[in-house]
Design a protein around this motif. Structure first.
Motif, PDB file in Angstrom:
ATOM      1  N   SER A  99     -73.408 -99.492 -24.957  1.00 21.29           N
ATOM      2  CA  SER A  99     -73.912-100.507 -25.873  1.00 21.29           C
ATOM      3  C   SER A  99     -72.994-101.729 -25.819  1.00 21.29           C
ATOM      4  N   GLY A 100     -73.589-102.904 -25.964  1.00 17.28           N
ATOM      5  CA  GLY A 100     -72.822-104.135 -25.888  1.00 17.28           C
ATOM      6  C   GLY A 100     -72.725-104.719 -24.496  1.00 17.28           C
ATOM      7  N   THR A 101     -73.384-104.105 -23.525  1.00 14.67           N
ATOM      8  CA  THR A 101     -73.376-104.612 -22.147  1.00 14.67           C
ATOM      9  C   THR A 101     -74.778-105.056 -21.747  1.00 14.67           C
ATOM     10  N   LEU A 102     -74.851-105.716 -20.591  1.00 12.65           N
ATOM     11  CA  LEU A 102     -76.132-106.096 -20.003  1.00 12.65           C
ATOM     12  C   LEU A 102     -76.429-105.173 -18.832  1.00 12.65           C
ATOM     13  N   SER A 103     -77.663-104.744 -18.726  1.00 20.79           N
ATOM     14  CA  SER A 103     -78.106-103.951 -17.585  1.00 20.79           C
ATOM     15  C   SER A 103     -79.175-104.753 -16.852  1.00 20.79           C
ATOM     16  N   ILE A 104     -78.975-104.961 -15.550  1.00 19.01           N
ATOM     17  CA  ILE A 104     -79.849-105.847 -14.782  1.00 19.01           C
ATOM     18  C   ILE A 104     -80.450-105.116 -13.594  1.00 19.01           C
ATOM     19  N   THR A 105     -81.744-105.321 -13.383  1.00 12.28           N
ATOM     20  CA  THR A 105     -82.377-104.894 -12.137  1.00 12.28           C
ATOM     21  C   THR A 105     -83.031-106.112 -11.501  1.00 12.28           C
TER      22      THR A 105
END
Length: 263
Positions: A62-68
């Protein structure tokens, strides 16, 4: 008793070539392997977010960005007990290229640890419907920062589907049969599944379902009834359509259709 699991809010906004937003709360339904034609930029709000790629398994706290990246095959297994809460910005690749002087963009790092950028995007996720807030200009600034600091200039190189390319381009998938298709290639269905997955990253059934969902989204945007869309896209009935649409998108077809932004 009010159900607090698998609550999703979906919105479409007329900016950045059609910005889409998904706010999923306590989501316990797994997303199967699939692709998008957009960049998916997800804010992880609580509970570690899992992403399966073809060659790795990633965890985003939590608190992060997840990118695809666009057309990147991925799956999202959700926490079956706690559920996952996240807010995703679906941004067109052409809009992202504009922030990189027209050059292709690729995110090698799928998990971004940037507290300031997270806070800004989180603030934006709370204000997209505020007409007195400069949402678009602030979002553009945040996305430019994301691209400048974390993206690489790397054309997305997908596996060339030599064996199946014409099949994929020409086949109508509303009446797809695995056995019949495999026999057309002169191989058994097990070899067909293995070769197909090598070339596309997806099983034939998941690929067919994904194509049906993509077609159904276009038809829903054009105002066709849910029943007509379900039948025309080869689903057994509206219940079967609802179930699979939500598996791939996180939202049901009616909410998707009602989210078309109207000033």
């Amino acid at each position: 008793m009010i159900n607090t699991r698998n609550v999703s809010q979906y919105h479409q906004l007329p900016m950045l070539d059609g910005l889409e937003l998904l706010h999923a709360k306590s989501h316990t339904l797994d997303f199967p392997f699939h692709t998008h034609d957009t960049f998916n930029i997800a804010l992880i709000l609580d509970t570690t977010f899992n992403t399966k790629l073809s060659d790795k398994f990633l965890k985003a706290p939590s608190g992060t960005l997840s990118i695809t990246n666009p057309n990147e095959v991925h799956a999202t297994p959700c926490d079956q007990d706690l559920g996952n809460s996240f807010f995703t910005f679906y941004v067109s690749p052409e809009a992202i290229k504009d922030f990189n002087n027209g050059d292709d963009v690729f995110f090698e790092d799928k998990i971004i640890y940037d507290a300031d950028l997270f806070r800004e995007l989180y603030f934006l996720s709370k204000n997209y419907s505020n007409n007195h807030f400069p949402f678009e200009s602030r979002l553009v600034k945040a996305l430019k920062s994301l691209v400048t600091n974390y993206a690489t200039v790397k054309p997305t190189s997908l596996a060339t589907t030599r064996l199946f390319q014409s099949f994929l381009n020409e086949t109508k998938f509303d009446s797809f049969s695995l056995e019949k298709t495999a026999s057309q290639f002169g191989i058994n269905k097990y070899k067909f599944i293995r070769l197909f997955k090598q070339e596309t990253g997806l099983t034939p059934n998941n690929y067919v379902l994904l194509k049906k969902i993509e077609q159904s989204k276009k038809m829903l945007k054009n105002g066709k009834s849910i029943f007509s869309v379900a039948i025309d896209c080869g689903f057994y009935d509206t219940s079967h359509f609802y179930k699979n649409f939500r598996r791939f998108t996180g939202v049901n077809p009616l909410d998707f259709q009602n989210a078309l932004f109207i000033e």
